[in-house]
Design an enzyme around this catalytic site. Structure first.
Site, PDB file in Angstrom:
ATOM      1  N   GLU A 231     -11.989 -56.906  12.825  1.00  0.00           N
ATOM      2  CA  GLU A 231     -12.833 -57.508  14.058  1.00  0.00           C
ATOM      3  C   GLU A 231     -14.678 -57.784  13.774  1.00  0.00           C
ATOM      4  O   GLU A 231     -15.056 -56.882  12.653  1.00  0.00           O
ATOM      5  CB  GLU A 231     -13.205 -56.047  14.892  1.00  0.00           C
ATOM      6  CG  GLU A 231     -13.979 -56.477  16.120  1.00  0.00           C
ATOM      7  CD  GLU A 231     -14.290 -55.316  16.957  1.00  0.00           C
ATOM      8  OE1 GLU A 231     -13.926 -53.908  16.607  1.00  0.00           O
ATOM      9  OE2 GLU A 231     -15.348 -55.126  17.106  1.00  0.00           O
TER      10      GLU A 231
ATOM     11  N   HIS B 233     -14.095 -55.612  25.097  1.00  0.00           N
ATOM     12  CA  HIS B 233     -15.098 -55.183  24.022  1.00  0.00           C
ATOM     13  C   HIS B 233     -14.454 -53.882  25.485  1.00  0.00           C
ATOM     14  O   HIS B 233     -15.275 -54.228  26.658  1.00  0.00           O
ATOM     15  CB  HIS B 233     -16.002 -55.873  24.417  1.00  0.00           C
ATOM     16  CG  HIS B 233     -16.924 -55.148  23.193  1.00  0.00           C
ATOM     17  ND1 HIS B 233     -18.537 -55.156  24.229  1.00  0.00           N
ATOM     18  CD2 HIS B 233     -16.912 -53.943  22.753  1.00  0.00           C
ATOM     19  CE1 HIS B 233     -19.085 -54.898  23.196  1.00  0.00           C
ATOM     20  NE2 HIS B 233     -18.042 -54.139  22.383  1.00  0.00           N
TER      21      HIS B 233
ATOM     22  N   ASN C 226     -26.964 -53.639  26.951  1.00  0.00           N
ATOM     23  CA  ASN C 226     -27.116 -53.273  26.218  1.00  0.00           C
ATOM     24  C   ASN C 226     -28.483 -53.762  25.784  1.00  0.00           C
ATOM     25  O   ASN C 226     -28.298 -54.989  25.016  1.00  0.00           O
ATOM     26  CB  ASN C 226     -26.279 -52.651  24.635  1.00  0.00           C
ATOM     27  CG  ASN C 226     -26.195 -51.313  24.170  1.00  0.00           C
ATOM     28  OD1 ASN C 226     -27.492 -50.696  24.988  1.00  0.00           O
ATOM     29  ND2 ASN C 226     -25.516 -51.136  23.382  1.00  0.00           N
TER      30      ASN C 226
ATOM     31  N   HIS D  37     -18.801 -56.078  12.144  1.00  0.00           N
ATOM     32  CA  HIS D  37     -20.136 -56.068  13.045  1.00  0.00           C
ATOM     33  C   HIS D  37     -20.978 -57.580  11.972  1.00  0.00           C
ATOM     34  O   HIS D  37     -21.861 -57.045  12.145  1.00  0.00           O
ATOM     35  CB  HIS D  37     -21.321 -54.900  13.035  1.00  0.00           C
ATOM     36  CG  HIS D  37     -20.574 -53.703  13.915  1.00  0.00           C
ATOM     37  ND1 HIS D  37     -19.590 -52.410  13.231  1.00  0.00           N
ATOM     38  CD2 HIS D  37     -20.787 -53.880  15.310  1.00  0.00           C
ATOM     39  CE1 HIS D  37     -19.443 -51.482  13.637  1.00  0.00           C
ATOM     40  NE2 HIS D  37     -19.372 -52.399  15.554  1.00  0.00           N
TER      41      HIS D  37
ATOM     42  N   HIS E 197     -12.691 -44.404  18.569  1.00  0.00           N
ATOM     43  CA  HIS E 197     -12.580 -44.785  17.453  1.00  0.00           C
ATOM     44  C   HIS E 197     -13.178 -43.533  16.437  1.00  0.00           C
ATOM     45  O   HIS E 197     -13.355 -42.239  17.280  1.00  0.00           O
ATOM     46  CB  HIS E 197     -14.264 -44.749  17.864  1.00  0.00           C
ATOM     47  CG  HIS E 197     -14.552 -46.249  18.049  1.00  0.00           C
ATOM     48  ND1 HIS E 197     -15.891 -46.399  18.626  1.00  0.00           N
ATOM     49  CD2 HIS E 197     -14.168 -47.385  18.896  1.00  0.00           C
ATOM     50  CE1 HIS E 197     -15.926 -47.751  19.132  1.00  0.00           C
ATOM     51  NE2 HIS E 197     -13.944 -47.926  18.880  1.00  0.00           N
TER      52      HIS E 197
ATOM     53  N   ARG F 263      -9.721 -47.143  14.999  1.00  0.00           N
ATOM     54  CA  ARG F 263     -10.965 -47.622  13.935  1.00  0.00           C
ATOM     55  C   ARG F 263     -11.063 -46.975  13.639  1.00  0.00           C
ATOM     56  O   ARG F 263     -11.434 -45.838  14.166  1.00  0.00           O
ATOM     57  CB  ARG F 263     -11.953 -48.572  15.806  1.00  0.00           C
ATOM     58  CG  ARG F 263     -12.586 -49.525  14.672  1.00  0.00           C
ATOM     59  CD  ARG F 263     -13.882 -49.553  16.051  1.00  0.00           C
ATOM     60  NE  ARG F 263     -14.670 -49.161  15.547  1.00  0.00           N
ATOM     61  CZ  ARG F 263     -15.899 -49.136  16.232  1.00  0.00           C
ATOM     62  NH1 ARG F 263     -16.423 -50.840  16.801  1.00  0.00           N
ATOM     63  NH2 ARG F 263     -17.130 -48.481  16.383  1.00  0.00           N
TER      64      ARG F 263
ATOM     65  N   TYR G 180     -23.721 -48.316  10.838  1.00  0.00           N
ATOM     66  CA  TYR G 180     -23.784 -48.241  11.990  1.00  0.00           C
ATOM     67  C   TYR G 180     -22.546 -47.768  12.851  1.00  0.00           C
ATOM     68  O   TYR G 180     -21.839 -48.766  11.761  1.00  0.00           O
ATOM     69  CB  TYR G 180     -23.960 -50.251  12.570  1.00  0.00           C
ATOM     70  CG  TYR G 180     -23.520 -50.145  14.189  1.00  0.00           C
ATOM     71  CD1 TYR G 180     -24.959 -50.038  15.202  1.00  0.00           C
ATOM     72  CD2 TYR G 180     -23.004 -50.470  14.586  1.00  0.00           C
ATOM     73  CE1 TYR G 180     -24.473 -49.465  16.585  1.00  0.00           C
ATOM     74  CE2 TYR G 180     -22.856 -50.848  15.910  1.00  0.00           C
ATOM     75  CZ  TYR G 180     -23.882 -50.245  17.281  1.00  0.00           C
ATOM     76  OH  TYR G 180     -23.199 -50.708  17.842  1.00  0.00           O
TER      77      TYR G 180
ATOM     78  N   ASP H 167     -21.033 -48.736  26.144  1.00  0.00           N
ATOM     79  CA  ASP H 167     -22.580 -48.916  27.270  1.00  0.00           C
ATOM     80  C   ASP H 167     -21.855 -50.259  27.757  1.00  0.00           C
ATOM     81  O   ASP H 167     -22.164 -51.069  28.511  1.00  0.00           O
ATOM     82  CB  ASP H 167     -23.646 -50.305  25.996  1.00  0.00           C
ATOM     83  CG  ASP H 167     -23.211 -50.267  24.885  1.00  0.00           C
ATOM     84  OD1 ASP H 167     -22.760 -50.464  24.036  1.00  0.00           O
ATOM     85  OD2 ASP H 167     -23.090 -51.997  25.124  1.00  0.00           O
TER      86      ASP H 167
ATOM     87  N   GLU I  90     -16.693 -60.157  21.383  1.00  0.00           N
ATOM     88  CA  GLU I  90     -17.249 -59.104  22.174  1.00  0.00           C
ATOM     89  C   GLU I  90     -19.147 -59.790  22.655  1.00  0.00           C
ATOM     90  O   GLU I  90     -19.553 -58.671  23.052  1.00  0.00           O
ATOM     91  CB  GLU I  90     -17.702 -57.372  21.982  1.00  0.00           C
ATOM     92  CG  GLU I  90     -18.503 -57.180  20.496  1.00  0.00           C
ATOM     93  CD  GLU I  90     -18.333 -56.323  19.407  1.00  0.00           C
ATOM     94  OE1 GLU I  90     -17.268 -55.688  19.492  1.00  0.00           O
ATOM     95  OE2 GLU I  90     -19.752 -55.693  19.393  1.00  0.00           O
TER      96      GLU I  90
ATOM     97  N   ARG J 239     -11.756 -60.789  21.862  1.00  0.00           N
ATOM     98  CA  ARG J 239     -12.557 -59.407  22.519  1.00  0.00           C
ATOM     99  C   ARG J 239     -13.454 -58.966  23.268  1.00  0.00           C
ATOM    100  O   ARG J 239     -14.685 -58.549  23.865  1.00  0.00           O
ATOM    101  CB  ARG J 239     -12.859 -58.562  21.094  1.00  0.00           C
ATOM    102  CG  ARG J 239     -12.022 -57.955  20.084  1.00  0.00           C
ATOM    103  CD  ARG J 239     -11.987 -57.814  19.901  1.00  0.00           C
ATOM    104  NE  ARG J 239     -12.154 -55.624  19.952  1.00  0.00           N
ATOM    105  CZ  ARG J 239     -13.936 -55.408  20.468  1.00  0.00           C
ATOM    106  NH1 ARG J 239     -14.715 -55.706  20.060  1.00  0.00           N
ATOM    107  NH2 ARG J 239     -13.845 -53.828  20.914  1.00  0.00           N
TER     108      ARG J 239
HETATM  109  C1  CS2 Z   1     -18.897 -52.252  18.537  1.00  0.00           C
HETATM  110  C2  CS2 Z   1     -19.867 -52.202  20.106  1.00  0.00           C
HETATM  111  O1  CS2 Z   1     -17.494 -51.735  20.244  1.00  0.00           O
HETATM  112  C3  CS2 Z   1     -17.463 -52.424  19.404  1.00  0.00           C
HETATM  113  O2  CS2 Z   1     -16.351 -52.683  18.554  1.00  0.00           O
HETATM  114  O3  CS2 Z   1     -19.339 -53.178  18.228  1.00  0.00           O
HETATM  115  O4  CS2 Z   1     -20.470 -50.195  19.667  1.00  0.00           O
HETATM  116  C4  CS2 Z   1     -21.404 -52.464  19.814  1.00  0.00           C
HETATM  117  O5  CS2 Z   1     -21.803 -52.754  18.556  1.00  0.00           O
HETATM  118  C5  CS2 Z   1     -21.978 -52.287  21.011  1.00  0.00           C
HETATM  119  O6  CS2 Z   1     -21.184 -52.231  21.723  1.00  0.00           O
HETATM  120  C6  CS2 Z   1     -23.090 -53.345  21.058  1.00  0.00           C
HETATM  121  O7  CS2 Z   1     -23.845 -53.204  22.753  1.00  0.00           O
HETATM  122 MG    MG Z   2     -17.142 -54.664  17.898  1.00  0.00          MG
END
Ligand code: CS2
Ligand code: MG
Length: 405
Positions: free
Chosen positions: A238, A314, A37, A214, A122, A147, A159, A318, A264, A285
């Protein structure tokens, strides 16, 4: 089975995807996902300039040797661009081997360990009520694990809560540069426990809940959050902190029984080695697409199983349906599978370009038995959806300081 050509496609049927197609002298082809991504074209250059010329004429059955050649043989090991490129090739080779054997890839890994793959979705919202409504919808759709992310009051933009409203592609339509978002740890820490308290008050203890930080906290802040969330019994918390310092996770670990998940952004087993060995985490992950393919993830999975760590790959939008299919194959085999992140495949255009044999029902994904990864890619259809430069946002504190992801 000799490799005769390697084609690399980039398309944007709602998201940018990099797809690798390895063609052979036996007429079979294999498909892999090499999507990174915001850095798609760097992977395309690596594959085109530095991998493709080295692989033409090699035996496509030698998955391990090709993996070692691209990893050890490169001198410049690891890193997201290299490992995503290797992943695209590795997935395509497993797809080919499965097609040649007439078997799904999970059979080649050791066979089926489960009938279906548990997923988490989510739920997001601008307010606690909004988020809980979304959680309620997931429960109606059969999700057993969800989540929760919510806009932080007093912060202009958070975010991970844009789903269903806008995405970063729309945000950037007139100015394709990284958007910026504000961050305030104090506001965040004061708010998040209220979200989980409200969720448990309304929905009880059965539904499994998760949360993604994050990587915005320091170890002691993450320890506080973990402790404050203990009464709400999360399946995992996470990315509470960045993971460059693997030993930092020990501090978080020692303060809380909230299970921890990370990985991730990892691109090799070495990013996770200390975390796993010291049992500082509960779930790893890493993704097939970013950590070097099925060959690498099989090793990470086995290593994790020695230390009671489960995999929770993950699964964001994307990663292409080919990456999701590779996860489904891995998860069907992995003895220490935990849970798969799954938010759907984002609509009509994706389904016109990709074919995949995965279906969602009642909180789980099921995988239809097809040779290889069970996927296909229509490169002519994909031409209708050209690449769009796009970036993830960056975070800044109120005074302008650039903050952690
Ligand atoms: C996130 C993602 O899925 C997740 O846990 O952290 O949205 C992540 O930010 C994106 O895949 C980044 O490309
Ligand atoms: Mg994540």
């Amino acid at each position: 089975m000799k490799i005769t050509d390697i084609k690399i496609f980039v398309s944007c049927p709602s998201r940018n995807f990099v797809t690798v197609r390895i063609e052979t002298d036996e007429g079979l082809y294999g498909l892999g996902d090499a999507t990174l991504n915001g850095r798609e074209m760097a992977v395309v250059a690596y594959l085109t300039e530095h991998i493709k010329p080295c692989l033409i004429g090699r035996d496509a059955h030698q998955i391990e040797d090709i993996w070692q050649y691209l990893y050890k043989g490169a001198y410049w090991r690891r890193g997201p661009i290299t490992m995503t490129s290797i992943a695209g090739i590795d997935m395509a080779l497993w797809d080919l081997k499965g097609k040649a054997a007439g078997m799904p890839v999970y059979q080649l890994l050791g066979g089926r360990s489960r009938d279906k793959i548990k997923v988490y979705g989510h739920a997001n919202g601008q307010s606690i009520d909004d988020t809980l409504n979304h959680l309620g919808k997931h429960i109606e759709e059969g999700y057993k694990a969800v989540r929760l992310q919510c806009a932080i009051p007093g912060l202009a933009g958070t975010y991970g809560i844009l789903a269903g409203k806008k995405d970063y592609y729309e945000l950037q339509s007139n100015r394709p540069l990284p958007p910026e978002q504000p961050w305030d740890t104090n506001k965040y820490l004061n708010f998040i426990p209220n979200l989980f308290k409200a969720a448990r008050d309304q929905f009880g203890s059965e539904i499994q809940l998760l949360h993604d930080v994050h990587s915005r906290l320091t170890p002691i802040e993450a320890a506080r959050l973990g402790k404050e969330l203990e009464p709400y019994n999360l399946l995992f918390l996470e990315d509470p902190i960045p993971a460059e310092n693997q030993s930092n996770y020990k501090h978080v670990r020692h303060h809380t029984t909230t299970p921890l998940a990370v990985g991730e952004v990892f691109n090799s087993i070495w990013d996770a080695k200390e975390l796993i060995e010291s049992h500082s985490i509960d779930y790893i992950r890493s993704a097939v697409t970013h950590a070097g393919g099925i060959t690498a993830m099989r090793r990470i999975t086995d290593f994790a199983s020695l230390h009671s760590v489960r995999i929770a790959p993950h699964g964001p939008p994307d990663i292409s349906p080919i990456g999701h299919a590779a996860h489904a194959q891995l998860n069907t085999w992995a003895p220490n599978f935990g849970i798969q992140e799954f938010v759907g495949f984002g609509g009509k255009a994706i389904n016109e370009v990709f074919e995949y044999s995965l279906a969602y029902a009642d909180g789980h994904l099921t995988l239809e038995d097809k040779p290889g990864l069970g996927v296909d890619y229509d490169d002519l259809e994909a031409k209708k959806y050209p690449y769009k430069r796009s970036y993830l946002p960056v975070s800044r504190l109120e005074d302008g300081t650039l903050w952690d992801w």
